[in-house]
Design a protein around this motif. Structure first.
Motif, short mmCIF file in Angstrom:
data_model
loop_
_atom_site.label_atom_id
_atom_site.label_comp_id
_atom_site.label_asym_id
_atom_site.label_seq_id
_atom_site.Cartn_x
_atom_site.Cartn_y
_atom_site.Cartn_z
N TRP A 182 0.82 -1.21 0.00
CA TRP A 182 0.00 0.00 0.00
C TRP A 182 0.85 1.26 0.00
CZ3 TRP A 182 0.76 3.36 4.01
CH2 TRP A 182 1.45 2.86 5.11
N GLN A 183 2.08 1.19 0.57
CA GLN A 183 2.92 2.39 0.63
C GLN A 183 3.39 2.83 -0.75
OE1 GLN A 183 3.75 -0.62 1.75
NE2 GLN A 183 5.93 -1.03 1.71
N GLY A 184 3.24 1.96 -1.76
CA GLY A 184 3.58 2.34 -3.12
C GLY A 184 2.48 3.11 -3.82
N THR A 185 1.47 3.58 -3.06
CA THR A 185 0.36 4.34 -3.65
C THR A 185 0.33 5.77 -3.13
OG1 THR A 185 -1.25 3.73 -1.91
CG2 THR A 185 -0.97 2.19 -3.74
N PHE A 186 1.48 6.30 -2.71
CA PHE A 186 1.47 7.66 -2.14
C PHE A 186 1.51 8.71 -3.24
CE2 PHE A 186 6.11 7.24 -2.53
CZ PHE A 186 6.51 8.52 -2.89
N PHE A 187 0.95 9.88 -2.92
CA PHE A 187 1.05 11.05 -3.78
C PHE A 187 0.88 12.28 -2.90
CE2 PHE A 187 -3.34 9.75 -3.72
CZ PHE A 187 -4.08 10.91 -3.69
#
Length: 544
Positions: A182-187
């Motif tokens: 899930w941490q690969g979905t930051f913006f």
């Protein structure tokens, strides 16, 4: 309140003292971002991000690199009940425990959403930290490994795990085991005006200090004691279960952790502006959405164990006598919103519904490269990328995409609104003592399409033997409104400022297969302390 931060601070420095190299540890580490413009469009279209907040997609950075005024948020959180601006309870929760959004894994957001839903829809009051601390406990998520000395340091992302407290009388919920990246979905998000439409603390990459993590009011909080007795009586007299709580906020189409004009117990039908949309979901779609965010054995022909509160199913006089805040927290109705013509947050069928991030990224087709897309300006400016809902894909586009999905695996089920192709997924692996992002494109740009807008055709039916599903509109509209441009960030990535498209009212009467018409509309509830203020006011929405 109690603070025990010294142990965690020692843990953060233990690896340096022992000389252990943690650079090759990938579990819970920042891994860059694979968020696409299509997914950002979905967040605006489904009203998870309001007008007045701009979004910037990360560039090649592995860890967040913010510009002034920006905050870091996660797409996986938005799928599980998170929304902007955040509710007063969620902001108070972060402040009380000294937490950041990146400290909370996706499943933790789901548990918080369930707690808020129970408090608002089944008790009728706003949530408080006292009752939360009676039901749940916080524990640290540490770096694992036999060669890691004790005390083990916390992971960079998802270091705060929320779980049921021992002997907690509250309902039990199970998140997805696959929710690990899930941490690969930051913006990045930023307010574009004077009003704070985000309400998150400034970003701090440091691990949590475990402030107040051991706090538990136990039997000293009278209102929580009354809530527990009331809850146990309801569980004894009715078939109220955890699935009721899950399907409440899904079928009500509400974001529990977003600031709203009133409690879920006061929701009043399809025109309620606290909803993502007034369009109903079928019972099967409610089950599909539930399986996208949690583990559940909910049947497709489910029935309510206990119907949640609403304006047409208000709390009983017994509940009002027990909890005076039901009336004192009451806000009443606010300006209605017109009914959408197209569902901005439909369901896409997907065989494997266990996912950790938006399934829109699993549609099996990458967006065109920036060089293949005509640009409206060699020096693009800010882009208003949320197009009217009328500008949707036609039947030919949907049929073609469905055919490609059969060839490259069935399209993913999504709470999003698009079958448009997302950005490429990135693979991360340890190389030379650090995590590097693979297959990352430089200079991301949002494609700008030209030509007339397409109309949404009939919904395609699935192949024989597959369940009938609804088809969402694309994340990236073929005919964007506004300037039609984006601006390149000095730190990489692209910047967008969205505007929710106005939707004309629909004279159709409410028809909800999952939750009956307005006379039987369902909702969810919040809980709070008796002697403590409910928190910051959540003003009535002024959007049409």
């Amino acid at each position: 309140m109690e603070t025990d931060s010294s142990q965690e601070q020692d843990a953060g420095s233990s690896s340096q003292a022992s000389g252990t190299d943690l650079s090759e540890v990938t579990r819970g580490a920042w891994m860059g971002s694979s968020v696409s413009q299509y997914e950002i469009d979905w967040l605006y279209r489904s009203r998870r991000i309001p007008e007045g907040v701009s979004c910037r997609i990360p560039g090649d950075e592995i860890e967040p690199v913010l510009q002034p005024g920006e905050r870091v948020v996660f797409l996986a959180h938005f799928e599980r009940g998170f929304g902007l601006p955040v509710s007063s309870f969620f902001r108070d929760f972060l402040d009380f425990y000294k937490l950041q959004p990146h400290h909370l894994p996706g499943n933790a957001i789901f548990y918080l959403s369930c707690y808020v839903t129970f408090m608002e829809a089944y008790i009728g009051i706003r949530p408080t930290r006292e009752t939360f601390a009676r039901f749940f406990a916080l524990r640290i998520n540490s770096v694992q490994g036999l060669d890691i000395p004790k005390p083990k340091p916390p992971v960079q992302c998802g270091s705060c795990i929320i779980g049921s407290r021992q002997a907690s009388p509250f309902f039990k919920f199970s998140g997805l085991e696959s929710c690990r990246s899930w941490q690969g979905t930051f913006f990045y998000v930023k307010n574009t005006g004077a009003a704070d439409l985000i309400d998150l603390p400034p970003f701090d990459p440091a691990p949590p200090t475990k402030t107040n993590w051991s706090y538990n009011p136990k039997e000293s909080h009278n209102e929580t004691n009354r809530i527990i007795r009331f809850m146990k009586q309801r569980m004894k007299d009715t078939d109220l279960c955890s699935d009721d709580i899950i399907r409440t906020f899904i079928s009500r189409r509400v974001l529990p952790l977003k600031r709203r004009a009133h409690k879920m117990s006061e929701m009043y039908g399809p025109g309620d502006p606290t909803k993502i949309t007034g369009l109903p979901l079928s019972k099967k779609d409610v089950v599909l959405k539930a399986r996208q965010i949690c583990q559940t054995s909910m049947p497709e022909d489910w029935e309510w164990g206990l119907r949640p509160f609403s304006s047409t199913n208000p709390p009983t006089q017994e509940a009002k006598d027990r909890f005076p805040r039901i009336e004192s927290d009451k806000r009443g109705r606010c300006r209605k919103r017109g009914l959408d013509k197209f569902d901005p947050d439909p369901v896409i069928f997907w065989k494997d519904l266990k996912m950790g991030r938006t399934p829109a990224a699993r549609l099996g087709k990458a967006p065109p490269e920036p060089s293949d897309v005509p640009s409206a300006n060699l020096n693009p400016q800010v882009h208003e990328h949320v197009a009217p809902l009328q500008a949707e894909a036609g039947k030919e586009f949907v049929d073609k995409l469905m055919a490609q999905g059969q060839k490259n695996k069935t399209p993913a089920s999504d709470a999003g609104s698009s079958q448009a192709p997302p950005a490429k997924r990135f693979r991360t692996e340890p190389v030379a003592g650090k995590v590097v992002a693979m297959r990352r494109r430089k200079g991301k740009q949002m494609p700008t399409a030209t030509g007339p807008a397409l109309k949404l055709g009939p919904r395609p039916e699935g192949s024989a033997g597959s369940a009938r599903t609804s088809t969402p509109p694309p994340h990236s509209s073929p005919a964007p409104s506004g300037a039609g441009n984006i601006s390149a960030s000095p730190l990489g990535g692209t910047t967008s400022s969205g505007r929710a498209a106005p939707t004309p009212p629909d004279p159709r009467a409410e028809e909800d297969l999952a939750s009956p018409p307005e006379t039987q509309d369902t909702g969810a509830s919040n809980m709070g302390a008796g002697k403590e203020p409910a928190g910051r006011a959540e003003p009535c929405s002024s959007r049409p």
